[in-house]
Design a protein around this motif. Structure first.
Motif, PDB file in Angstrom:
ATOM      1  N   LYS A  37     -39.754  48.620  15.025  1.00 31.75           N
ATOM      2  CA  LYS A  37     -38.563  48.987  14.254  1.00 31.75           C
ATOM      3  C   LYS A  37     -38.832  48.894  12.746  1.00 31.75           C
ATOM      4  O   LYS A  37     -38.403  49.752  11.979  1.00 31.75           O
ATOM      5  CB  LYS A  37     -37.384  48.128  14.663  1.00 31.75           C
ATOM      6  CG  LYS A  37     -36.994  48.361  16.120  1.00 31.75           C
ATOM      7  CD  LYS A  37     -35.590  47.954  16.406  1.00 31.75           C
ATOM      8  CE  LYS A  37     -35.230  48.070  17.869  1.00 31.75           C
ATOM      9  NZ  LYS A  37     -35.703  49.223  18.574  1.00 31.75           N
ATOM     10  N   PHE A  38     -39.558  47.865  12.327  1.00 31.87           N
ATOM     11  CA  PHE A  38     -39.914  47.716  10.919  1.00 31.87           C
ATOM     12  C   PHE A  38     -40.745  48.908  10.445  1.00 31.87           C
ATOM     13  O   PHE A  38     -40.505  49.470   9.380  1.00 31.87           O
ATOM     14  CB  PHE A  38     -40.680  46.405  10.711  1.00 31.87           C
ATOM     15  CG  PHE A  38     -41.257  46.235   9.340  1.00 31.87           C
ATOM     16  CD1 PHE A  38     -40.448  45.929   8.260  1.00 31.87           C
ATOM     17  CD2 PHE A  38     -42.626  46.373   9.133  1.00 31.87           C
ATOM     18  CE1 PHE A  38     -40.988  45.764   6.985  1.00 31.87           C
ATOM     19  CE2 PHE A  38     -43.174  46.219   7.868  1.00 31.87           C
ATOM     20  CZ  PHE A  38     -42.349  45.910   6.796  1.00 31.87           C
ATOM     21  N   VAL A  39     -41.717  49.312  11.262  1.00 29.34           N
ATOM     22  CA  VAL A  39     -42.577  50.441  10.913  1.00 29.34           C
ATOM     23  C   VAL A  39     -41.768  51.726  10.849  1.00 29.34           C
ATOM     24  O   VAL A  39     -41.992  52.568   9.972  1.00 29.34           O
ATOM     25  CB  VAL A  39     -43.759  50.568  11.905  1.00 29.34           C
ATOM     26  CG1 VAL A  39     -44.512  51.866  11.714  1.00 29.34           C
ATOM     27  CG2 VAL A  39     -44.701  49.384  11.758  1.00 29.34           C
ATOM     28  N   GLN A  40     -40.805  51.883  11.752  1.00 29.83           N
ATOM     29  CA  GLN A  40     -39.971  53.086  11.737  1.00 29.83           C
ATOM     30  C   GLN A  40     -39.164  53.176  10.445  1.00 29.83           C
ATOM     31  O   GLN A  40     -39.036  54.252   9.862  1.00 29.83           O
ATOM     32  CB  GLN A  40     -39.045  53.114  12.954  1.00 29.83           C
ATOM     33  CG  GLN A  40     -39.778  53.260  14.271  1.00 29.83           C
ATOM     34  CD  GLN A  40     -40.717  54.445  14.277  1.00 29.83           C
ATOM     35  OE1 GLN A  40     -40.325  55.559  13.986  1.00 29.83           O
ATOM     36  NE2 GLN A  40     -41.976  54.200  14.588  1.00 29.83           N
ATOM     37  N   GLU A  41     -38.638  52.043  10.004  1.00 31.37           N
ATOM     38  CA  GLU A  41     -37.893  52.038   8.746  1.00 31.37           C
ATOM     39  C   GLU A  41     -38.822  52.344   7.570  1.00 31.37           C
ATOM     40  O   GLU A  41     -38.474  53.107   6.671  1.00 31.37           O
ATOM     41  CB  GLU A  41     -37.192  50.684   8.530  1.00 31.37           C
ATOM     42  CG  GLU A  41     -36.026  50.464   9.459  1.00 31.37           C
ATOM     43  CD  GLU A  41     -34.958  51.536   9.304  1.00 31.37           C
ATOM     44  OE1 GLU A  41     -34.611  51.889   8.159  1.00 31.37           O
ATOM     45  OE2 GLU A  41     -34.470  52.046  10.342  1.00 31.37           O
ATOM     46  N   ARG A  42     -39.997  51.745   7.565  1.00 29.21           N
ATOM     47  CA  ARG A  42     -40.979  51.987   6.506  1.00 29.21           C
ATOM     48  C   ARG A  42     -41.430  53.443   6.526  1.00 29.21           C
ATOM     49  O   ARG A  42     -41.649  54.061   5.491  1.00 29.21           O
ATOM     50  CB  ARG A  42     -42.171  51.044   6.684  1.00 29.21           C
ATOM     51  CG  ARG A  42     -43.149  51.088   5.532  1.00 29.21           C
ATOM     52  CD  ARG A  42     -44.182  50.015   5.634  1.00 29.21           C
ATOM     53  NE  ARG A  42     -44.951  50.162   6.856  1.00 29.21           N
ATOM     54  CZ  ARG A  42     -45.790  49.254   7.313  1.00 29.21           C
ATOM     55  NH1 ARG A  42     -45.966  48.134   6.672  1.00 29.21           N
ATOM     56  NH2 ARG A  42     -46.463  49.470   8.420  1.00 29.21           N
ATOM     57  N   LYS A  43     -41.532  53.983   7.744  1.00 33.20           N
ATOM     58  CA  LYS A  43     -41.945  55.382   7.907  1.00 33.20           C
ATOM     59  C   LYS A  43     -40.945  56.320   7.236  1.00 33.20           C
ATOM     60  O   LYS A  43     -41.327  57.289   6.586  1.00 33.20           O
ATOM     61  CB  LYS A  43     -42.078  55.684   9.397  1.00 33.20           C
ATOM     62  CG  LYS A  43     -42.565  57.057   9.732  1.00 33.20           C
ATOM     63  CD  LYS A  43     -42.689  57.162  11.253  1.00 33.20           C
ATOM     64  CE  LYS A  43     -43.119  58.500  11.718  1.00 33.20           C
ATOM     65  NZ  LYS A  43     -43.248  58.552  13.171  1.00 33.20           N
ATOM     66  N   LYS A  44     -39.655  56.020   7.380  1.00 40.08           N
ATOM     67  CA  LYS A  44     -38.615  56.851   6.772  1.00 40.08           C
ATOM     68  C   LYS A  44     -38.755  56.864   5.246  1.00 40.08           C
ATOM     69  O   LYS A  44     -38.552  57.888   4.606  1.00 40.08           O
ATOM     70  CB  LYS A  44     -37.220  56.337   7.155  1.00 40.08           C
ATOM     71  CG  LYS A  44     -36.864  56.561   8.600  1.00 40.08           C
ATOM     72  CD  LYS A  44     -35.521  55.940   8.907  1.00 40.08           C
ATOM     73  CE  LYS A  44     -35.227  55.952  10.387  1.00 40.08           C
ATOM     74  NZ  LYS A  44     -33.981  55.237  10.712  1.00 40.08           N
ATOM     75  N   LYS A  45     -39.117  55.711   4.690  1.00 39.06           N
ATOM     76  CA  LYS A  45     -39.206  55.586   3.236  1.00 39.06           C
ATOM     77  C   LYS A  45     -40.544  56.062   2.684  1.00 39.06           C
ATOM     78  O   LYS A  45     -40.610  56.634   1.616  1.00 39.06           O
ATOM     79  CB  LYS A  45     -38.984  54.132   2.820  1.00 39.06           C
ATOM     80  CG  LYS A  45     -37.604  53.616   3.105  1.00 39.06           C
ATOM     81  CD  LYS A  45     -37.485  52.162   2.722  1.00 39.06           C
ATOM     82  CE  LYS A  45     -36.121  51.602   3.114  1.00 39.06           C
ATOM     83  NZ  LYS A  45     -36.034  50.171   2.842  1.00 39.06           N
TER      84      LYS A  45
END
Length: 123
Positions: A37-45
């Protein structure tokens, strides 16, 4: 590793045996499952690439839980050679079972490391 680590053993490990690959996969999956989930959020940014969990899920058409299952089976080499990659996978459980203890090494991970290296139990 003394007499166990022969030239033949180094040739064996250099050929990427399944237990070493499996241990590496377990480590990668444990990190990715905890961090997903952390990586997914970072991926968006920031446009970070997909995790190994996503890659496996897409390639094999399975759910996240299935992508994280691994099986290690003994091979025809001494257990002393098999245990280091297995132990690496085990320590990944300590690092990642309650969050990303590698990236965020404070809290419980700091206590574990301190207990092991700074304040060990006397023998």
């Amino acid at each position: 590793m003394g007499d166990i680590a022969t030239k033949e053993v180094f040739e064996w490990v250099s050929n990427g045996p399944k237990i070493v690959k499996a241990s590496s996969t377990v480590c990668r999956h444990m990190d990715d499952v905890v961090d997903h989930k952390f990586v997914q959020e970072r991926k968006k940014k920031h446009g970070v690439c997909a995790t190994s969990v996503e890659c496996y899920m897409n390639k094999h058409g399975v759910w996240e839980e299935e992508a994280c299952e691994e099986c290690l089976q003994p091979r025809d080499v001494p257990m002393a050679l098999l245990m280091p990659p297995v132990n690496l996978a085990r320590v990944m459980n300590v690092f990642y079972k309650d969050g990303d203890g590698y990236t965020h090494a404070g809290g419980p991970m700091k206590t574990f490391i301190s207990s092991l290296l700074v304040h060990p139990i006397p023998i």
